[in-house]
Every structure is written in C-alpha cells, then in structure tokens.
Design an enzyme around this catalytic site. Sequence first.
Site, short mmCIF file in Angstrom:
data_model
loop_
_atom_site.label_atom_id
_atom_site.label_comp_id
_atom_site.label_asym_id
_atom_site.label_seq_id
_atom_site.Cartn_x
_atom_site.Cartn_y
_atom_site.Cartn_z
N GLY A 76 0.81 -1.21 0.00
CA GLY A 76 0.00 0.00 0.00
C GLY A 76 0.85 1.27 0.00
N THR A 77 1.93 1.26 0.75
CA THR A 77 2.77 2.46 0.84
C THR A 77 3.32 2.82 -0.53
OG1 THR A 77 3.34 1.97 3.13
CG2 THR A 77 4.85 3.43 1.93
N ASN A 117 -8.06 4.00 8.61
CA ASN A 117 -7.43 2.90 9.32
C ASN A 117 -7.56 3.00 10.83
OD1 ASN A 117 -5.69 5.09 8.34
ND2 ASN A 117 -4.15 4.19 9.68
N GLN A 172 -7.68 -0.14 3.52
CA GLN A 172 -8.54 -0.72 4.56
C GLN A 172 -9.89 -1.14 4.00
OE1 GLN A 172 -7.67 -1.59 7.59
NE2 GLN A 172 -5.71 -0.57 7.71
N THR A 203 12.23 -6.63 -11.30
CA THR A 203 11.69 -7.95 -11.63
C THR A 203 10.40 -8.17 -10.85
OG1 THR A 203 13.91 -8.74 -12.04
CG2 THR A 203 12.22 -10.43 -11.66
N CYS A 251 1.42 2.17 12.64
CA CYS A 251 2.56 3.05 12.35
C CYS A 251 2.85 3.97 13.53
CB CYS A 251 2.28 3.93 11.15
SG CYS A 251 1.70 3.02 9.75
N1 PLP Z 1 -2.89 3.08 3.76
C1 PLP Z 1 -3.64 2.68 4.79
C2 PLP Z 1 -4.99 3.30 5.01
C3 PLP Z 1 -3.17 1.72 5.68
O1 PLP Z 1 -3.90 1.34 6.72
C4 PLP Z 1 -1.87 1.17 5.45
C5 PLP Z 1 -1.28 0.18 6.39
O2 PLP Z 1 -1.55 0.18 7.56
C6 PLP Z 1 -1.14 1.61 4.33
C7 PLP Z 1 -1.68 2.56 3.51
C8 PLP Z 1 0.22 1.06 4.02
O3 PLP Z 1 0.13 -0.22 3.44
P1 PLP Z 1 1.39 -1.22 3.49
O4 PLP Z 1 1.50 -1.69 4.91
O5 PLP Z 1 1.01 -2.33 2.54
O6 PLP Z 1 2.57 -0.48 3.02
#
Ligand code: PLP
Length: 384
Positions: free
Chosen positions: A69-70, A153, A181, A239, A327
């Site tokens: 997600g990041t 989240n 989420q 890759t 986080c």
């Molecule tokens: N965006 C939201 C709303 C999230 O809750 C999270 C992870 O907690 C992320 C992005 C980041 O995702 P990832 O952990 O796959 O990098």
Amino acid sequence: MIFLDAAATTPLRREVLDAMWPYLTGDFGNPSSHHTLGESAAHALAGARATAAALLACRPGEVTFTSGGTEADNLAVKGIALARQAADPALNRVVISAVEHPAVEESARYLERFHGFSVDVVPVDGRGQVTPEALLAVLQPETALVSIMYANNEVGTVQPVAELAAAARHLGIPFHTDAVQAAGWLPLDTKALGVDAMSISGHKLGAPKGSGLLFVRGRTRIEPLLHGGGQERGRRSGTENVAAAVGLVTALTLAQARQVEERRRVAALRDTFINEVLTGVPGAVLTGHPVHRLPSVASFCFPGTSGESVLLELERQEVLCSSGSACAAGSDAPSPVLTAMGFKAEVAQTAVRFSFDSAVTAEDLGTAARAVSQAVATVRALGG
Ligand code: PLP
C-alpha cells in the site's frame, strides 16, 4: 490469544499460500526471460493482472503490481502530481484529507519540500468524514491531484468516495483513493466509484506483506518512481514478484466472493461489541462514523486512561489490539486523525482500536468486551 488487530495485518490464508507456492518453488522464472520458465511466469502474471482487472472493473493494463500500500500511495500521489506538473507547471497544488495515512500525507509533503507544490488539507467533520462541499471549497485551478482515502485505518470511517471523485472529475482533476482498509469489505468497482487511481495492499486481506497494486485509469499520466528495466509498462521497474501478485489476487477474489454476506455478519458482531463496550465502560466514546464505518473496525476513547496502558492490560488478558494505527504505535503523540476530528489531545491519547477479519466469532468478541471493561477499570484505578 484473541487477535483484534486485523487492520494492522492478517495471517496468510492457506488458499493464498497454495496459489503462490508453485511460483516460489518449481515455477520460479523471471517473466522477462525468453524460455519456458520465463514464459510460464509471464503467463501467471498476466493471469493475475486479468483477474485483478475483472475484480476492479478495469482493463489489465490499468493495474500495476507494487510492493504494498505504501508504494502504491507514493506512486499515485507523486507520480500523478509530477506528471501533471511536467505537462503544465501551473499545476502545483495537491489536495489531501486531514485523516490520510502517512503514506499519502508524507508523499504530499515530499512534493511540497522538493517540487514546489502546496498541500491543501480538506477538513473532516467530528465523525471523520469529508463532505463534497468541503472538498469543493479547497479545489483550485492549480490543483494537480486529489487524494482522499476510502476508509480510515484508525476509526473505520468510510468516505463518500463516489461523490468526492465526481466533484474533482467535474473540474478535470484526477482523484486517487487509498483503499487499503476498504479492500475486502467495500465494493472496488473503479467505474462505479469514478476514481482515477486506487491503492490496495495484500497483507490486510490474507495475502503476504509486501504485496499490493495501484489501479491507474487509462490515459492518466504518471511518472514512475522506480527506473530500470521498464517492467509494468514502464510504471514500476524491477523484476516482478509473481508469487506476490498471484497471492494478492487470490486473496482479493476470496474476499470479494464473501463480501456482501460476510459484511452483514461481521457488521452485526461489531455492533453488538460496540454496545457491550459502551454499556460496560462508563464514559466510553465511540470514535468514527456510527453508520458509515468499516464492518471490521470498532474504535473508542476511554477518558481517564492512557490508550497504551489499556492495551498492555488487555494483552495481559490475551486480547491483542492497537491504540490506533500500527505506524503510530508506541508514540506518545495524540493521533492526528482524532485531533482532526476535534478530539482534545488528552482524550485522543486514550484511543483503542479493535479490528477483525472474517474469522471473528461472537464468543471472542464477548470475551473481549468483558476484558475491555476490566482493563479500563484497572487502568483507571491505577490513576490512568
Ligand atoms: N494506507 C492505509 C490506510 C493503511 O492502513 C496502510 C497500512 O496500515 C497503508 C496505507 C500502508 O500499506 P502497506 O502496509 O502495505 O505499506
């Protein structure tokens, strides 16, 4: 242990591991190789992309697999804003909501620090929602991109994404949503939502950590973050992680298949749990929207405690949950999400989030609700 921290992460599902296994072992080829093993990997990747496209109601070429997600959020926010600025230097503002995940917020701040952008933050109401009026009030002719999450989240509030996206699109501004989420719980039809970009992460759904994707609509221009061999149609060199892509779409398919039925069942369990906590803990406050919230998230403030102490006490009783987002865990700072919603810092510091996957049972939640009232009472008796 009762695990009520599924918004932080989930275990790998057996079916997902089984689907991934061949691409981690015998069928380990590099999709760019021109031999049988490479072709087999390329075929698996194409199949995963086609399945993802069917689930998201888009074309396979609109799906870019990422490391989670990041990365998907970084690619969307930086990539779209920078491509628009390159085409027209006057486009130098980005709009985000006040409750975004750091992956979106810090990407916007990076654009501000290094690329001359200004960041406009749309406020949320006391329940964590952005209204289309509030969004319209910050949109300007220079706005290059809007990024507003689908579901939060920390408090589980669901945004009116289709309405917000329509407001931006009406002015010709691309709209990105972080659906990390929401995936697995809410509809992901990108056409119905009207979004131009959408991020998904695998590990919230029973796929491995480090798997994810970004949907980017047809002609939306996007500058890559990773340069190299030009994989993923030049949008993300490196890759390809075939097994992760196969795992992600397997988990998404399983989640999508159960969505409506499971959503109702889990939402009913969540509501019973919320009622039990609100009646069992004097002064407890439900945070987030009472109706437009994820079926899988119940979040509270317990005034007169510290969220971290309640967590420790709950862990002693074998209930695992979180004080907000994983986080921010361990940090003393009050949650920016709750302060943006109007909670005073001393109340925001008492936040606790319970989040489930679809394996949750009424029995587990009943036990957890009793543990919560005991834990809060213990922490209060010790002076917070
Ligand atoms: N965006 C939201 C709303 C999230 O809750 C999270 C992870 O907690 C992320 C992005 C980041 O995702 P990832 O952990 O796959 O990098």
